[in-house]
Design a protein around this motif. Structure first.
Motif, PDB file in Angstrom:
ATOM      1  N   UNK A 138       0.848  -1.179   0.000  1.00 18.73           N
ATOM      2  CA  UNK A 138       0.000   0.000   0.000  1.00 18.73           C
ATOM      3  C   UNK A 138       0.890   1.236   0.000  1.00 18.73           C
ATOM      4  N   UNK A 139       0.502   2.277  -0.714  1.00 21.82           N
ATOM      5  CA  UNK A 139       1.291   3.490  -0.722  1.00 21.82           C
ATOM      6  C   UNK A 139       0.399   4.715  -0.729  1.00 21.82           C
ATOM      7  N   UNK A 140       0.967   5.792  -0.194  1.00 21.45           N
ATOM      8  CA  UNK A 140       0.261   7.067  -0.228  1.00 21.45           C
ATOM      9  C   UNK A 140       0.543   7.747  -1.560  1.00 21.45           C
ATOM     10  N   UNK A 141      -0.432   8.489  -2.041  1.00 24.37           N
ATOM     11  CA  UNK A 141      -0.260   9.230  -3.284  1.00 24.37           C
ATOM     12  C   UNK A 141      -1.020  10.538  -3.191  1.00 24.37           C
ATOM     13  N   UNK A 142      -0.632  11.463  -4.038  1.00 20.04           N
ATOM     14  CA  UNK A 142      -1.303  12.751  -4.121  1.00 20.04           C
ATOM     15  C   UNK A 142      -2.104  12.778  -5.410  1.00 20.04           C
ATOM     16  N   UNK A 143      -3.426  12.780  -5.281  1.00 13.60           N
ATOM     17  CA  UNK A 143      -4.293  12.907  -6.457  1.00 13.60           C
ATOM     18  C   UNK A 143      -4.261  14.374  -6.878  1.00 13.60           C
ATOM     19  N   UNK A 144      -3.544  14.629  -7.955  1.00 13.98           N
ATOM     20  CA  UNK A 144      -3.288  16.015  -8.366  1.00 13.98           C
ATOM     21  C   UNK A 144      -4.396  16.592  -9.239  1.00 13.98           C
ATOM     22  N   UNK A 145      -4.925  15.760 -10.135  1.00 20.62           N
ATOM     23  CA  UNK A 145      -5.910  16.298 -11.073  1.00 20.62           C
ATOM     24  C   UNK A 145      -6.792  15.182 -11.612  1.00 20.62           C
ATOM     25  N   UNK A 146      -7.955  15.573 -12.076  1.00 23.14           N
ATOM     26  CA  UNK A 146      -8.872  14.674 -12.778  1.00 23.14           C
ATOM     27  C   UNK A 146      -9.539  15.524 -13.848  1.00 23.14           C
ATOM     28  N   UNK A 147      -9.032  15.417 -15.090  1.00 29.68           N
ATOM     29  CA  UNK A 147      -9.462  16.325 -16.139  1.00 29.68           C
ATOM     30  C   UNK A 147      -9.918  15.578 -17.381  1.00 29.68           C
TER      31      UNK A 147
END
Length: 224
Positions: free
Chosen positions: A125-134
């Motif tokens: 499992x890892x943390x991530x930064x959801x930056x955009x959804x375009x």
């Protein structure tokens, strides 16, 4: 690929050139809304079943790969990464919804714990930064990724079939640590949540209903 002094200038020039590419330049035309195939098992298509995604290979060298992905109506290329790679994606027809994420450093002592579902998962499992959804269309500039920015993404065809030209530098190469890994979003932000936002991802095998077929490339020859 190490970023030398001319990297930024060359990247910008390539982005400009890619922005000018149209479907007709590659002898492609939008296709009808063929339905997405049913589950066929990862990498194991059923005879006579239209794959949800097809790939047209254009060329590949030690430095880069180039090809076209064709997505049927409703198809999705699941969330995946591009370890140590730069990339550009240019929509040729249709509309794509692309969610881009950055992998974050290993959790520090004060970081939040992963959700309970992570304990029962098949992979890390890892943390991530959801930056955009375009949404991207042929009128949009190319979608860019680098080894550290927007390196994970999920691609969905929206309201019909879609196609995009894909360039990766360097290409995937498992022997040199550049293998593709797939992930599942454990806890996503609620609808309407402002981005960027931290999320948890679970590494998983490819989804059972995702597989990629192959088709001949009908466009002009590319000479590396």
């Amino acid at each position: 690929i190490p970023a030398g002094p001319a990297f930024g200038e060359n990247l910008h020039r390539l982005q400009q050139l890619l922005d000018e590419v149209r479907a007709e330049d590659l002898h492609l035309a939008p296709r009808g809304p063929a339905p997405v195939a049913g589950a066929a098992g990862a990498g194991c298509p059923r005879a006579g079943v239209v794959p949800p995604v097809s790939y047209m290979h254009i060329c590949e060298t030690e430095s880069f790969s180039m090809g076209v992905f064709l997505l049927r109506s409703g198809a999705c290329i699941p969330l995946h990464d591009h370890p140590g790679m730069n990339g550009m994606l240019k929509v040729l027809y249709g509309t794509l919804r692309i969610a881009c994420m950055d992998a974050m450093p290993p959790a520090a002592a004060a970081a939040p714990s992963p959700p309970p579902a992570a304990a029962a998962g098949p992979g890390p499992c890892l943390r991530a930064l959801l930056r955009s959804r375009q949404h991207y269309t042929p009128a949009s500039p190319p979608c860019l990724l680098s080894p550290h920015s927007d390196n994970l993404h999920q691609i969905d065809a929206v309201e019909g079939p879609a196609a995009f030209l894909d360039i990766l530098a360097p290409p995937y190469d498992p022997e040199h640590g550049r293998d593709c890994h797939y992930y599942r979003l454990l806890e996503g932000p609620p609808p309407g949540t402002e981005l960027p936002r931290e999320v948890w991802l679970l590494e998983t095998p490819p989804a059972a209903d995702f597989w990629c077929g192959g088709e001949p490339y009908p466009g002009p020859r590319v000479c590396p």
